[in-house]
Write an enzyme that holds these catalytic residues in place. Sequence first.
Site, short mmCIF file in Angstrom:
data_model
loop_
_atom_site.label_atom_id
_atom_site.label_comp_id
_atom_site.label_asym_id
_atom_site.label_seq_id
_atom_site.Cartn_x
_atom_site.Cartn_y
_atom_site.Cartn_z
N THR A 10 11.36 -28.87 65.61
CA THR A 10 10.74 -29.20 64.32
C THR A 10 11.77 -29.74 63.31
OG1 THR A 10 11.04 -26.89 63.67
CG2 THR A 10 8.87 -27.50 64.53
N GLN A 12 15.14 -32.29 62.02
CA GLN A 12 15.35 -33.76 62.00
C GLN A 12 15.67 -34.29 63.40
OE1 GLN A 12 18.13 -36.52 59.38
NE2 GLN A 12 19.35 -35.63 61.03
N ASP A 56 12.81 -17.58 69.34
CA ASP A 56 13.78 -17.54 68.26
C ASP A 56 15.16 -17.34 68.88
OD1 ASP A 56 13.45 -16.61 64.97
OD2 ASP A 56 15.40 -16.43 65.97
N SER A 82 21.44 -24.60 59.61
CA SER A 82 22.28 -25.80 59.61
C SER A 82 22.79 -26.23 58.23
CB SER A 82 21.50 -26.96 60.24
OG SER A 82 20.50 -27.39 59.33
N SER A 123 29.48 -29.60 65.85
CA SER A 123 29.50 -30.30 64.56
C SER A 123 30.90 -30.68 64.11
CB SER A 123 28.86 -29.38 63.52
OG SER A 123 29.17 -29.82 62.22
N GLU A 125 31.83 -30.29 61.25
CA GLU A 125 32.25 -29.23 60.33
C GLU A 125 33.30 -28.33 60.97
OE1 GLU A 125 31.44 -27.89 57.01
OE2 GLU A 125 31.03 -30.01 56.82
N TYR A 147 29.31 -21.37 58.48
CA TYR A 147 28.62 -22.30 59.39
C TYR A 147 29.62 -22.93 60.36
CZ TYR A 147 26.41 -26.64 60.99
OH TYR A 147 25.93 -27.67 61.76
N ALA A 278 34.68 -23.39 49.46
CA ALA A 278 35.74 -24.14 50.14
C ALA A 278 35.11 -25.46 50.57
CB ALA A 278 36.26 -23.38 51.35
P1 NAP Z 1 17.58 -29.09 60.90
O1 NAP Z 1 16.76 -30.26 60.47
O2 NAP Z 1 18.01 -28.10 59.88
O3 NAP Z 1 16.77 -28.33 62.07
C1 NAP Z 1 17.13 -27.07 62.49
C2 NAP Z 1 16.09 -26.55 63.48
O4 NAP Z 1 16.48 -25.23 63.90
C3 NAP Z 1 14.68 -26.43 62.90
O5 NAP Z 1 13.75 -26.81 63.89
C4 NAP Z 1 14.57 -24.94 62.63
O6 NAP Z 1 13.24 -24.46 62.67
C5 NAP Z 1 15.34 -24.39 63.82
N1 NAP Z 1 15.78 -23.00 63.64
C6 NAP Z 1 16.46 -22.46 62.61
N2 NAP Z 1 16.69 -21.16 62.82
C7 NAP Z 1 16.14 -20.86 64.04
C8 NAP Z 1 16.05 -19.68 64.82
N3 NAP Z 1 16.54 -18.50 64.39
N4 NAP Z 1 15.44 -19.74 66.03
C9 NAP Z 1 14.91 -20.92 66.46
N5 NAP Z 1 14.94 -22.06 65.75
C10 NAP Z 1 15.55 -22.02 64.56
O7 NAP Z 1 18.91 -29.59 61.64
P2 NAP Z 1 19.26 -31.04 62.25
O8 NAP Z 1 19.87 -31.88 61.19
O9 NAP Z 1 18.10 -31.53 63.03
O10 NAP Z 1 20.46 -30.65 63.23
C11 NAP Z 1 20.21 -30.27 64.59
C12 NAP Z 1 21.41 -29.50 65.11
O11 NAP Z 1 22.58 -30.31 65.04
C13 NAP Z 1 21.75 -28.24 64.34
O12 NAP Z 1 22.26 -27.31 65.26
C14 NAP Z 1 22.85 -28.67 63.38
O13 NAP Z 1 23.65 -27.57 63.02
C15 NAP Z 1 23.59 -29.66 64.27
N6 NAP Z 1 24.30 -30.74 63.58
C16 NAP Z 1 23.66 -31.52 62.68
C17 NAP Z 1 24.33 -32.58 62.11
C18 NAP Z 1 23.65 -33.49 61.11
O14 NAP Z 1 24.36 -34.24 60.41
N7 NAP Z 1 22.33 -33.51 61.04
C19 NAP Z 1 25.67 -32.85 62.46
C20 NAP Z 1 26.28 -32.04 63.42
C21 NAP Z 1 25.58 -30.99 63.99
P3 NAP Z 1 12.28 -24.52 61.35
O15 NAP Z 1 11.73 -25.92 61.35
O16 NAP Z 1 11.30 -23.47 61.64
O17 NAP Z 1 13.15 -24.26 60.15
O1 G4F Z 2 24.91 -33.29 53.02
P1 G4F Z 2 25.75 -32.08 53.04
O2 G4F Z 2 25.10 -30.82 52.57
O3 G4F Z 2 26.32 -31.97 54.50
P2 G4F Z 2 27.56 -31.19 55.16
O4 G4F Z 2 27.95 -30.01 54.37
O5 G4F Z 2 28.60 -32.21 55.46
O6 G4F Z 2 26.89 -30.65 56.50
C1 G4F Z 2 26.02 -31.47 57.29
O7 G4F Z 2 26.80 -32.19 58.23
C2 G4F Z 2 27.46 -31.37 59.20
C3 G4F Z 2 28.28 -32.31 60.11
O8 G4F Z 2 29.54 -32.54 59.50
C4 G4F Z 2 26.42 -30.59 59.98
F1 G4F Z 2 27.03 -29.86 60.94
C5 G4F Z 2 25.64 -29.70 59.03
O9 G4F Z 2 24.62 -29.03 59.76
C6 G4F Z 2 24.99 -30.59 57.96
O10 G4F Z 2 24.03 -31.39 58.60
O11 G4F Z 2 27.05 -32.31 52.11
C7 G4F Z 2 27.91 -33.38 52.28
C8 G4F Z 2 28.94 -33.40 51.16
C9 G4F Z 2 29.66 -32.08 50.94
O12 G4F Z 2 31.04 -32.31 50.81
C10 G4F Z 2 29.13 -31.56 49.62
O13 G4F Z 2 30.02 -30.77 48.85
O14 G4F Z 2 28.27 -33.70 49.93
C11 G4F Z 2 28.83 -32.87 48.91
N1 G4F Z 2 27.86 -32.73 47.84
C12 G4F Z 2 28.08 -33.10 46.54
N2 G4F Z 2 27.01 -32.79 45.79
C13 G4F Z 2 26.64 -32.20 47.92
C14 G4F Z 2 26.10 -32.24 46.64
N3 G4F Z 2 25.95 -31.70 48.98
C15 G4F Z 2 24.70 -31.23 48.77
N4 G4F Z 2 23.99 -30.75 49.82
N5 G4F Z 2 24.13 -31.23 47.51
C16 G4F Z 2 24.79 -31.73 46.41
O15 G4F Z 2 24.28 -31.73 45.31
#
Ligand code: NAP
Ligand code: G4F
Length: 319
Positions: A10, A12, A56, A82, A123, A125, A147, A278
């Site tokens: 469910t 992204q 879950d 996430s 990630s 991160e 995280y 941080a």
């Molecule tokens: P997202 O939109 O936040 O989706 C997270 C999913 O995990 C949702 O379907 C959520 O369900 C489910 N979830 C959360 N807690 C759970 C639990 N306890 N048991 C089962 N399901 C659970 O994240 P995304 O952006 O698609 O990212 C997908 C994965 O890639 C994540 O592991 C994220 O950490 C990792 N990642 C993302 C990025 C990025 O830039 N997008 C980059 C690197 C790694 P609900 O819909 O019910 O909340």
């Molecule tokens: O969009 P962000 O919240 O993403 P962040 O923290 O980089 O994490 C995302 O990418 C990771 C991969 O590197 C994933 F693993 C993780 O699950 C997630 O998808 O923030 C990006 C940057 C940060 O440096 C934050 O401090 O944007 C800066 N920022 C500045 N103002 C903000 C804001 N971030 C958010 N969310 N909201 C603000 O108002």
Amino acid sequence: MKKAFITGVTGQDGSYLAELLLNKGYAVYGMVRRSSVENYERVHHIRDKIVFTQGDLTDQSSLDEAIKEIMPDEVYNLAAQSFVPTSWNQPVLTSDVTGLGVTRILEAIRKYKPDAKFYQASSSEMFGKVQQIPQTEKTSFYPRSPYGVAKVYGHWITVNYRESYNIFACSGILFNHESPRRGLEFVTRKVTNAVAKIKLGLVKELRMGNMDAKRDWGFAGDYVQAMWLMLQQDQPDDYVIASGEIHSVRELVELAFDFVGLKAKDYVITDQKLFRPAEVDQLIGSPEKARKILGWDSKVSFSQLIQMMVEEDLRLLGS
Ligand code: NAP
Ligand code: G4F
């Protein structure tokens, strides 16, 4: 017909991956967690094509049952807590879901379907306070949030199950990837949504945290292809998936306002409450290995991505 099981269907990435796998002719099974309201917004258009199973990542028996019942050929572990700021607020939950959850699903695979191929959503991160520029598969980790720490655990347990039990387990070290389906709390979507609202006269300002932070941003639709490609190789391995370009949050904000003919400085307010304990100051990945071995590349540019998101937010809010 190959069977794929997606946790986090469910979310992204889960929604884009499900589309991709359905188009490739897979039977797609998706895990959803119980909630008081249904949450199928991102997959509503393919809802009748996915077989949903309740479970879950904090509950071993639900994962065991899912693997035993489905007997998948491929498992994509995309579920996680996430959002980085939430990980300071709920560090134990984040460790349990995002960290230990990976061991739980690997255990289910080891016990009931050890020949299933496994993808772990690692990630960028994990690089946190970066030790090398650009970051590669060999760069040391230095996570800067609960995280990031949980993701390092998930990454290494995946490597360990590969080396200890011969499971075909891969980690994709994905850099930030975005789309119109991105959660509203992440910076790209927060900005494009606010810009659309300001343009339509619905709100007057945008409150931002650290605008100097820099990221390597790509399009989620491109990045899920890399996940699938990793599981089609002869050998399991880990890959950095990135665009190889870096941009600041400030650039993102200015670009989004430019697209609607407005000036960011007239609307943006810096709010100290949005700064993190941080920060990860800068991330930029090298996708060289993925290019060479997977034949993968990031196709949608930063500017195309932000334009796509602003346009979609304008369309959604306008209608
Ligand atoms: P997202 O939109 O936040 O989706 C997270 C999913 O995990 C949702 O379907 C959520 O369900 C489910 N979830 C959360 N807690 C759970 C639990 N306890 N048991 C089962 N399901 C659970 O994240 P995304 O952006 O698609 O990212 C997908 C994965 O890639 C994540 O592991 C994220 O950490 C990792 N990642 C993302 C990025 C990025 O830039 N997008 C980059 C690197 C790694 P609900 O819909 O019910 O909340
Ligand atoms: O969009 P962000 O919240 O993403 P962040 O923290 O980089 O994490 C995302 O990418 C990771 C991969 O590197 C994933 F693993 C993780 O699950 C997630 O998808 O923030 C990006 C940057 C940060 O440096 C934050 O401090 O944007 C800066 N920022 C500045 N103002 C903000 C804001 N971030 C958010 N969310 N909201 C603000 O108002």
